[in-house]
Design a protein around this motif. Structure first.
Motif, PDB file in Angstrom:
ATOM      1  N   SER A 415      34.765  34.922  45.743  1.00 38.66           N
ATOM      2  CA  SER A 415      34.773  33.245  45.944  1.00 38.66           C
ATOM      3  C   SER A 415      36.133  32.915  44.847  1.00 38.66           C
ATOM      4  O   SER A 415      36.722  31.710  45.451  1.00 38.66           O
ATOM      5  CB  SER A 415      33.589  32.508  45.378  1.00 38.66           C
ATOM      6  OG  SER A 415      33.360  32.930  43.958  1.00 38.66           O
ATOM      7  N   VAL A 416      36.454  33.746  44.043  1.00 37.94           N
ATOM      8  CA  VAL A 416      37.501  33.014  43.029  1.00 37.94           C
ATOM      9  C   VAL A 416      38.761  33.598  43.501  1.00 37.94           C
ATOM     10  O   VAL A 416      39.860  33.098  42.856  1.00 37.94           O
ATOM     11  CB  VAL A 416      37.242  33.181  41.401  1.00 37.94           C
ATOM     12  CG1 VAL A 416      35.955  32.564  41.204  1.00 37.94           C
ATOM     13  CG2 VAL A 416      37.183  34.828  41.234  1.00 37.94           C
ATOM     14  N   MET A 417      38.879  34.666  44.272  1.00 35.64           N
ATOM     15  CA  MET A 417      40.089  35.337  44.604  1.00 35.64           C
ATOM     16  C   MET A 417      40.767  34.226  45.604  1.00 35.64           C
ATOM     17  O   MET A 417      39.997  33.582  46.452  1.00 35.64           O
ATOM     18  CB  MET A 417      39.991  36.471  45.347  1.00 35.64           C
ATOM     19  CG  MET A 417      39.500  37.682  44.334  1.00 35.64           C
ATOM     20  SD  MET A 417      39.490  39.401  45.375  1.00 35.64           S
ATOM     21  CE  MET A 417      40.626  39.726  45.925  1.00 35.64           C
ATOM     22  N   ARG A 418      42.060  34.331  45.839  1.00 38.80           N
ATOM     23  CA  ARG A 418      42.947  33.678  46.815  1.00 38.80           C
ATOM     24  C   ARG A 418      42.658  34.733  48.035  1.00 38.80           C
ATOM     25  O   ARG A 418      42.546  33.962  49.281  1.00 38.80           O
ATOM     26  CB  ARG A 418      44.203  33.461  46.361  1.00 38.80           C
ATOM     27  CG  ARG A 418      44.952  32.777  47.272  1.00 38.80           C
ATOM     28  CD  ARG A 418      46.299  32.135  46.662  1.00 38.80           C
ATOM     29  NE  ARG A 418      47.294  33.190  46.116  1.00 38.80           N
ATOM     30  CZ  ARG A 418      48.439  33.223  45.477  1.00 38.80           C
ATOM     31  NH1 ARG A 418      48.661  31.735  45.007  1.00 38.80           N
ATOM     32  NH2 ARG A 418      49.226  34.251  45.262  1.00 38.80           N
ATOM     33  N   GLY A 419      43.014  35.801  48.005  1.00 40.83           N
ATOM     34  CA  GLY A 419      43.023  36.710  49.119  1.00 40.83           C
ATOM     35  C   GLY A 419      41.388  37.305  49.072  1.00 40.83           C
ATOM     36  O   GLY A 419      40.427  36.840  48.355  1.00 40.83           O
ATOM     37  N   ASP A 420      41.178  38.484  49.857  1.00 38.23           N
ATOM     38  CA  ASP A 420      40.161  39.346  49.960  1.00 38.23           C
ATOM     39  C   ASP A 420      40.057  40.756  49.780  1.00 38.23           C
ATOM     40  O   ASP A 420      39.253  41.521  50.111  1.00 38.23           O
ATOM     41  CB  ASP A 420      39.337  38.656  51.166  1.00 38.23           C
ATOM     42  CG  ASP A 420      40.017  39.408  52.205  1.00 38.23           C
ATOM     43  OD1 ASP A 420      41.184  39.811  52.291  1.00 38.23           O
ATOM     44  OD2 ASP A 420      39.247  39.000  53.331  1.00 38.23           O
ATOM     45  N   TYR A 421      41.553  41.230  49.484  1.00 38.94           N
ATOM     46  CA  TYR A 421      41.576  42.688  49.649  1.00 38.94           C
ATOM     47  C   TYR A 421      41.064  43.272  48.040  1.00 38.94           C
ATOM     48  O   TYR A 421      41.634  43.002  47.325  1.00 38.94           O
ATOM     49  CB  TYR A 421      42.961  43.046  49.794  1.00 38.94           C
ATOM     50  CG  TYR A 421      43.265  44.490  49.972  1.00 38.94           C
ATOM     51  CD1 TYR A 421      42.460  45.581  50.702  1.00 38.94           C
ATOM     52  CD2 TYR A 421      44.227  45.019  49.232  1.00 38.94           C
ATOM     53  CE1 TYR A 421      42.774  46.667  51.278  1.00 38.94           C
ATOM     54  CE2 TYR A 421      44.328  46.783  49.467  1.00 38.94           C
ATOM     55  CZ  TYR A 421      43.805  47.358  50.382  1.00 38.94           C
ATOM     56  OH  TYR A 421      44.079  48.734  50.480  1.00 38.94           O
ATOM     57  N   PHE A 422      40.359  44.478  48.348  1.00 43.62           N
ATOM     58  CA  PHE A 422      39.702  44.895  46.972  1.00 43.62           C
ATOM     59  C   PHE A 422      39.992  46.520  47.350  1.00 43.62           C
ATOM     60  O   PHE A 422      39.184  46.988  48.195  1.00 43.62           O
ATOM     61  CB  PHE A 422      38.269  44.619  46.864  1.00 43.62           C
ATOM     62  CG  PHE A 422      37.609  45.170  45.415  1.00 43.62           C
ATOM     63  CD1 PHE A 422      37.433  44.268  44.526  1.00 43.62           C
ATOM     64  CD2 PHE A 422      37.638  46.541  45.208  1.00 43.62           C
ATOM     65  CE1 PHE A 422      37.247  44.794  43.188  1.00 43.62           C
ATOM     66  CE2 PHE A 422      37.133  47.085  43.932  1.00 43.62           C
ATOM     67  CZ  PHE A 422      36.812  46.076  43.099  1.00 43.62           C
ATOM     68  N   LEU A 423      40.708  47.187  46.501  1.00 41.98           N
ATOM     69  CA  LEU A 423      41.355  48.311  46.703  1.00 41.98           C
ATOM     70  C   LEU A 423      40.645  49.117  45.718  1.00 41.98           C
ATOM     71  O   LEU A 423      40.810  49.014  44.235  1.00 41.98           O
ATOM     72  CB  LEU A 423      42.573  48.577  46.617  1.00 41.98           C
ATOM     73  CG  LEU A 423      43.147  50.289  46.548  1.00 41.98           C
ATOM     74  CD1 LEU A 423      42.704  50.696  47.653  1.00 41.98           C
ATOM     75  CD2 LEU A 423      44.583  50.214  46.878  1.00 41.98           C
TER      76      LEU A 423
END
Length: 455
Positions: A415-423
């Motif tokens: 919710s606080v990220m601007r994008g959504d990519y988590f590596l």
């Protein structure tokens, strides 16, 4: 009754401090030598100058007991000693050979302060053949001092893992002693007797370590061979992980299946960013340099290093594939230390990854539970918690698999990220949980969703 010996540890860095505190816990009288006055003041107050789980309490306890003292006075430290442990650092030098300047200075100082007969034990990771070189160096110092003191040299390689060093010292798989003097080996063996018998408080008499007695050069070779093999195992599974990504296999299941083979075992088969720290890279380079000195071509050792380096590049490549240009992007790093349980940044993958991201124009923030300064890449913004680090991030990379990262509210992260990519650079988190949180989850060699089976 347990024999009480007087032990001096010359060099009170990571290895020396752990060695001093643990031998003191076993009931020996221990003096640690440290020439850095700021570190010395910390040690004398019972405060370790670095972070290692459990060491704060152990060091404070042993200093308070009077069993353990620290000094910068070599003469005082060596007076009446039975065993002297040489624990100074040997950082990488030119062409892969270790920088032996600290060992040279310590050996000369020891030679100038010896009295009677002493056993000098090398804990420092030194080039193969250094035992004989140390003999000659101390002999020269004794001659300069017109001393009649005598000594024997024993190699006792350390196998301490950062983050579990106390456990590794008190409950080792094996203890290796190498010397050409059987009496010297016997004395050092006696110093370790409580560990061999597991008779100390917290000991496990049902799980006793092996003791290996061997020659000086062989013991020195053991340390290099052990670390090179472990590094090779990690690089092997990382290379397999890249094949898995291409063919649609899952590296987690592959590693589980091959690890069930008793000839292989399941340790060091976790695919990810790769290894770092002060030992694997340095020892690989040193062993390869030694091989070249003797006209050999250490192709496998070189490949282990190259595969590990490529894993760090892979993280940036994955970010580029997902985000395209990195200039102007915000990337958050979770974890900075080279492994959980320590604040050590030596050869940490985070350094190379952060440096490359900054070079490519990204804004980089980071959070680590114990690392609060990142001078290696000053452009990185260090945050106080996970959520501050990932705020407005286009992508997040998990670098260090700290256990607390399993308890993060990843819906809040999303919710606080601007994008959504988590590596997930350590294949540490549950893919299904991350997808359910709304994140575009990536990992190393794993299938996009949790389709693994139980073996």
């Amino acid at each position: 009754m347990q024999e009480r010996l007087k032990i001096a540890a010359v060099g009170s860095g990571y290895v020396g401090t752990v060695v001093s505190a643990c031998f003191s816990k076993l009931g020996h009288e221990v003096v640690g030598v440290e020439v850095d006055l700021d570190k010395l003041a910390q040690l004398q107050a019972g405060i370790p100058p670095f972070w290692e789980g459990g060491l704060d309490d152990l060091l404070a306890e042993q200093v308070a007991s009077g069993n353990l003292t620290f000094t910068d006075d070599m003469d005082a430290a060596l007076a009446g000693t039975d065993i002297i442990f040489l624990c100074v650092g040997t950082p990488s030098g030119t062409d892969g050979h270790p920088d032996m300047s600290y060992v040279v200075n310590a050996a000369r100082a020891i030679g100038g302060s010896l009295e009677g007969h002493n056993v000098i034990v090398t804990k420092s990771t030194v080039p193969i053949g250094s035992g004989m070189w140390l003999n000659a160096t101390i002999d020269d110092a004794l001659a300069d001092a017109a001393s009649t003191a005598t000594f024997s040299v024993v190699s006792n390689p350390e196998f301490l893992r950062e983050g579990s060093a106390i456990k590794d010292f008190m409950h080792p798989d094996r203890i290796v002693l190498g010397s050409d003097d059987p009496a010297a080996i016997d004395l050092v063996h006696r110093a370790y007797q409580p560990i061999l018998d597991q008779t100390f408080e917290g000991g496990r008499p049902d799980v006793r370590p092996a003791m290996v007695h061997t020659g000086l050069v062989t013991a020195e070779t053991v340390k290099y061979a052990a670390n090179a093999f472990l590094a090779a195992k990690i690089s092997f599974i990382n290379e397999i992980s890249q094949i898995c990504e291409r063919v649609g296999a899952d590296i987690t299941d592959v590693a589980t299946a091959i690890g069930l083979d008793s000839r292989i075992g399941d340790k060091f088969l976790n695919a990810g960013i790769g290894w770092g720290g002060s030992c694997f890279g340095k020892d690989l380079d040193a062993l390869a340099a030694i091989a070249r000195d003797y006209g050999l071509h250490p192709r496998m050792l070189d490949a282990v290093r190259e595969v590990n380096r490529s894993q760090r590049h892979l993280i940036v490549e994955k970010l580029q594939a997902e985000l395209k240009t990195l200039r102007g992007r915000r990337v958050a790093l979770l974890g900075l230390s080279f492994k959980p349980g320590t604040d050590d940044l030596r050869d940490a993958p985070a350094i190379d990854i952060a440096s490359r991201l900054v070079q490519l124009g990204a804004t980089v923030s980071a959070y680590d539970p114990v690392v609060k300064a990142f001078d290696e890449v000053p452009e990185v913004w260090i945050k106080d918690d996970v959520y501050a680090a990932v705020d407005r991030a286009d992508a997040v990379v998990l670098i260090t698999e700290w256990p607390e990262f399993n308890d993060v509210d990843y819906e809040r992260v999303c919710s606080v990220m601007r994008g959504d990519y988590f590596l997930d650079g350590r294949n540490f988190l549950d893919p299904a949980k991350m997808l359910a949180a709304g994140l575009n989850y990536g990992s190393i060699g794993r299938l996009p969703a949790n389709t693994s089976q139980t073996f």
